[in-house]
Design a protein around this motif. Structure first.
Motif, PDB file in Angstrom:
ATOM      1  N   UNK A 187       0.812  -1.218   0.000  1.00  0.00           N
ATOM      2  CA  UNK A 187       0.000   0.000   0.000  1.00  0.00           C
ATOM      3  C   UNK A 187       0.843   1.264   0.000  1.00  0.00           C
ATOM      4  N   UNK A 188       1.978   1.240   0.671  1.00  0.00           N
ATOM      5  CA  UNK A 188       2.817   2.444   0.697  1.00  0.00           C
ATOM      6  C   UNK A 188       3.408   2.741  -0.674  1.00  0.00           C
ATOM      7  N   UNK A 189       3.669   1.699  -1.477  1.00  0.00           N
ATOM      8  CA  UNK A 189       4.121   1.946  -2.851  1.00  0.00           C
ATOM      9  C   UNK A 189       3.051   2.709  -3.625  1.00  0.00           C
ATOM     10  N   UNK A 190       1.790   2.304  -3.456  1.00  0.00           N
ATOM     11  CA  UNK A 190       0.684   3.032  -4.086  1.00  0.00           C
ATOM     12  C   UNK A 190       0.581   4.438  -3.525  1.00  0.00           C
ATOM     13  N   UNK A 191       0.769   4.582  -2.209  1.00  0.00           N
ATOM     14  CA  UNK A 191       0.662   5.895  -1.576  1.00  0.00           C
ATOM     15  C   UNK A 191       1.746   6.843  -2.064  1.00  0.00           C
ATOM     16  N   UNK A 192       2.943   6.311  -2.327  1.00  0.00           N
ATOM     17  CA  UNK A 192       4.014   7.142  -2.885  1.00  0.00           C
ATOM     18  C   UNK A 192       3.622   7.618  -4.278  1.00  0.00           C
ATOM     19  N   UNK A 193       3.085   6.702  -5.069  1.00  0.00           N
ATOM     20  CA  UNK A 193       2.678   7.051  -6.433  1.00  0.00           C
ATOM     21  C   UNK A 193       1.527   8.051  -6.442  1.00  0.00           C
ATOM     22  N   UNK A 194       0.633   7.956  -5.458  1.00  0.00           N
ATOM     23  CA  UNK A 194      -0.558   8.804  -5.395  1.00  0.00           C
ATOM     24  C   UNK A 194      -0.492   9.791  -4.230  1.00  0.00           C
ATOM     25  N   UNK A 206       1.370   7.716   5.070  1.00  0.00           N
ATOM     26  CA  UNK A 206       2.748   7.970   5.497  1.00  0.00           C
ATOM     27  C   UNK A 206       3.489   8.979   4.608  1.00  0.00           C
ATOM     28  N   UNK A 207       3.363   8.917   3.274  1.00  0.00           N
ATOM     29  CA  UNK A 207       4.059   9.925   2.452  1.00  0.00           C
ATOM     30  C   UNK A 207       3.573  11.351   2.697  1.00  0.00           C
ATOM     31  N   UNK A 208       2.315  11.489   3.126  1.00  0.00           N
ATOM     32  CA  UNK A 208       1.749  12.814   3.391  1.00  0.00           C
ATOM     33  C   UNK A 208       2.245  13.361   4.722  1.00  0.00           C
ATOM     34  N   UNK A 209       2.294  12.510   5.742  1.00  0.00           N
ATOM     35  CA  UNK A 209       2.649  12.971   7.087  1.00  0.00           C
ATOM     36  C   UNK A 209       4.159  12.990   7.353  1.00  0.00           C
ATOM     37  N   UNK A 212       7.967  11.478   1.427  1.00  0.00           N
ATOM     38  CA  UNK A 212       8.172  10.353   0.522  1.00  0.00           C
ATOM     39  C   UNK A 212       9.487   9.634   0.813  1.00  0.00           C
ATOM     40  N   UNK A 213      10.542  10.384   1.148  1.00  0.00           N
ATOM     41  CA  UNK A 213      11.838   9.748   1.417  1.00  0.00           C
ATOM     42  C   UNK A 213      11.746   8.788   2.596  1.00  0.00           C
ATOM     43  N   UNK A 214      11.089   9.214   3.667  1.00  0.00           N
ATOM     44  CA  UNK A 214      10.925   8.366   4.849  1.00  0.00           C
ATOM     45  C   UNK A 214      10.087   7.131   4.502  1.00  0.00           C
ATOM     46  N   UNK A 215       9.052   7.326   3.712  1.00  0.00           N
ATOM     47  CA  UNK A 215       8.191   6.212   3.319  1.00  0.00           C
ATOM     48  C   UNK A 215       8.968   5.181   2.510  1.00  0.00           C
ATOM     49  N   UNK A 216       9.824   5.645   1.624  1.00  0.00           N
ATOM     50  CA  UNK A 216      10.632   4.721   0.831  1.00  0.00           C
ATOM     51  C   UNK A 216      11.554   3.887   1.716  1.00  0.00           C
ATOM     52  N   UNK A 217      12.091   4.496   2.748  1.00  0.00           N
ATOM     53  CA  UNK A 217      12.927   3.748   3.695  1.00  0.00           C
ATOM     54  C   UNK A 217      12.103   2.676   4.401  1.00  0.00           C
ATOM     55  N   UNK A 218      10.888   3.033   4.828  1.00  0.00           N
ATOM     56  CA  UNK A 218      10.010   2.071   5.490  1.00  0.00           C
ATOM     57  C   UNK A 218       9.633   0.932   4.554  1.00  0.00           C
ATOM     58  N   UNK A 219       9.397   1.260   3.298  1.00  0.00           N
ATOM     59  CA  UNK A 219       9.069   0.221   2.312  1.00  0.00           C
ATOM     60  C   UNK A 219      10.219  -0.771   2.188  1.00  0.00           C
ATOM     61  N   UNK A 257      12.749  -3.972  -6.512  1.00  0.00           N
ATOM     62  CA  UNK A 257      11.870  -2.811  -6.654  1.00  0.00           C
ATOM     63  C   UNK A 257      12.017  -1.859  -5.466  1.00  0.00           C
ATOM     64  N   UNK A 258      12.059  -2.416  -4.261  1.00  0.00           N
ATOM     65  CA  UNK A 258      12.166  -1.576  -3.063  1.00  0.00           C
ATOM     66  C   UNK A 258      13.488  -0.811  -3.052  1.00  0.00           C
ATOM     67  N   UNK A 259      14.564  -1.486  -3.442  1.00  0.00           N
ATOM     68  CA  UNK A 259      15.879  -0.840  -3.494  1.00  0.00           C
ATOM     69  C   UNK A 259      15.897   0.267  -4.552  1.00  0.00           C
ATOM     70  N   UNK A 260      15.356  -0.038  -5.705  1.00  0.00           N
ATOM     71  CA  UNK A 260      15.313   0.965  -6.776  1.00  0.00           C
ATOM     72  C   UNK A 260      14.452   2.153  -6.382  1.00  0.00           C
ATOM     73  N   UNK A 261      13.332   1.893  -5.727  1.00  0.00           N
ATOM     74  CA  UNK A 261      12.450   2.980  -5.294  1.00  0.00           C
ATOM     75  C   UNK A 261      13.163   3.902  -4.319  1.00  0.00           C
ATOM     76  N   UNK A 262      13.998   3.327  -3.482  1.00  0.00           N
ATOM     77  CA  UNK A 262      14.708   4.127  -2.483  1.00  0.00           C
ATOM     78  C   UNK A 262      15.898   4.873  -3.080  1.00  0.00           C
ATOM     79  N   UNK A 263      16.679   4.212  -3.922  1.00  0.00           N
ATOM     80  CA  UNK A 263      17.964   4.783  -4.332  1.00  0.00           C
ATOM     81  C   UNK A 263      18.050   5.179  -5.811  1.00  0.00           C
ATOM     82  N   UNK A 264      17.250   4.567  -6.686  1.00  0.00           N
ATOM     83  CA  UNK A 264      17.321   4.904  -8.106  1.00  0.00           C
ATOM     84  C   UNK A 264      15.915   5.009  -8.704  1.00  0.00           C
ATOM     85  N   UNK A 265      15.044   5.806  -8.104  1.00  0.00           N
ATOM     86  CA  UNK A 265      13.652   5.822  -8.575  1.00  0.00           C
ATOM     87  C   UNK A 265      13.478   6.497  -9.925  1.00  0.00           C
TER      88      UNK A 265
END
Length: 297
Positions: A187-194, A206-209, A212-219, A257-265
């Motif tokens: 769900x957080x991947x969707x939340x980052x996208x939206x 989580x991305x709102x509060x 996005x950077x913190x959310x990617x770490x949590x993902x 995917x999680x690594x790419x989202x965090x470091x090479x999105x």
């Protein structure tokens, strides 16, 4: 107003079907089916399989309809959901509530009469957890809404097991743990996208509060945890080598995917991760099923 009335009068079975979130319910039913299958060395008897799947499916669909009803004002503000039956006026809130109550009650009766009371009560608790506790309160109250509320959506493997055995066991709880751990990165991947949509609708994802950077770490951290949890069925003797090989391949891709989202999105990395996460869970449970019948025998 006149357009909404006209749309409501022309509502068809498609609008009611959309209320049930059929793709989500289908995935939940797959996990319930695997829970049933793992509870017996042979195939599940039809007199349990059919009413259990029907009852669980109807109550899950009822929870989805309540989610549509409660979130109708939020859905009208988000691009992903503004064409749902309630925001467009294709269905009225009264019709949706009536529909949800009818199919939910019917589902409970089927489980109570043709399966067992434990499964009926646990399914009802899952419905209340998702439709009431998560949708009405947690979703609007805390950025940890997905983490806490995810337990309701993780219940179907346990429901499948209890439908066959009439008792709770550690093995289905392990499957619940897999779905529970999978839910936040999904769900957080969707939340980052939206993220902009959720901010516009004032939903404290989580991305709102926390950004996005913190959310990617949590993902990324949750995906690492999921990788470890997914190996447990093999370690406790619940599954064999077929599951182990398959789930490790799935986990490597998910971690990628999680690594790419965090470091090479890239622009669509979060969306691609969200879509793959659905395949991850679906194939994981198919692997459990195949391993149980093709290898364990």
């Amino acid at each position: 107003m006149a357009n909404q009335v006209a749309l409501t009068q022309r509502a068809s079975w498609r609008e009611y079907l959309e209320l049930t979130k059929p793709r989500v319910v289908a995935l939940l039913l797959l996990t319930a089916l695997v829970g049933m299958a793992l509870a017996t060395p042979t195939w599940v008897a039809a007199d349990i399989l059919i009413p259990a799947m029907l009852g669980i499916g109807l109550m899950a669909s009822s929870a989805a309809a309540v989610n549509h009803l409660v979130d109708r004002h939020i859905d009208a503000k988000m691009a992903r959901t503004l064409r749902r039956p309630l925001p467009t006026g294709a269905l009225s809130p009264r019709k949706v509530l009536t529909f949800a109550m009818i199919i939910g009650t019917l589902g409970y009766i089927i489980l109570e009469l043709f399966v067992n009371r434990l499964t009926a009560v646990l399914t009802l608790a899952s419905l209340v957890g998702y439709a009431v506790i998560y949708t009405m309160y947690l979703k609007r109250a805390t950025p940890q809404n997905i983490v806490i509320g995810g337990l309701a959506g993780a219940a179907p493997p346990l429901l499948g097991w209890t439908a066959v055995t009439g008792e709770i066991h550690a093995f289905p709880l392990l499957l619940v743990m897999i779905v529970f751990t999978w839910t936040p990165p999904h769900f957080w991947a969707l939340a980052v996208h939206r993220a902009k949509d959720y901010a516009k609708a004032e939903i404290p994802m989580l991305p709102v509060t926390h950004g996005i950077a913190f959310t990617k770490t949590c993902i990324l951290l949750y995906t690492i945890l999921l990788t470890a949890v997914c190996i447990l069925p093999y370690l406790v003797g619940m599954s064999g080598w077929l599951y182990l090989i398959g789930v490790n391949i799935l986990n490597v891709i998910f971690l990628g995917y999680a690594w790419k989202l965090k470091y090479r999105p890239e622009k669509l990395t979060a969306w691609k991760m969200f879509k793959f996460s659905i395949w991850h869970l679906m194939v994981l449970f198919i692997l459990l099923l195949a391993d149980h019948y093709l290898i364990a025998q």
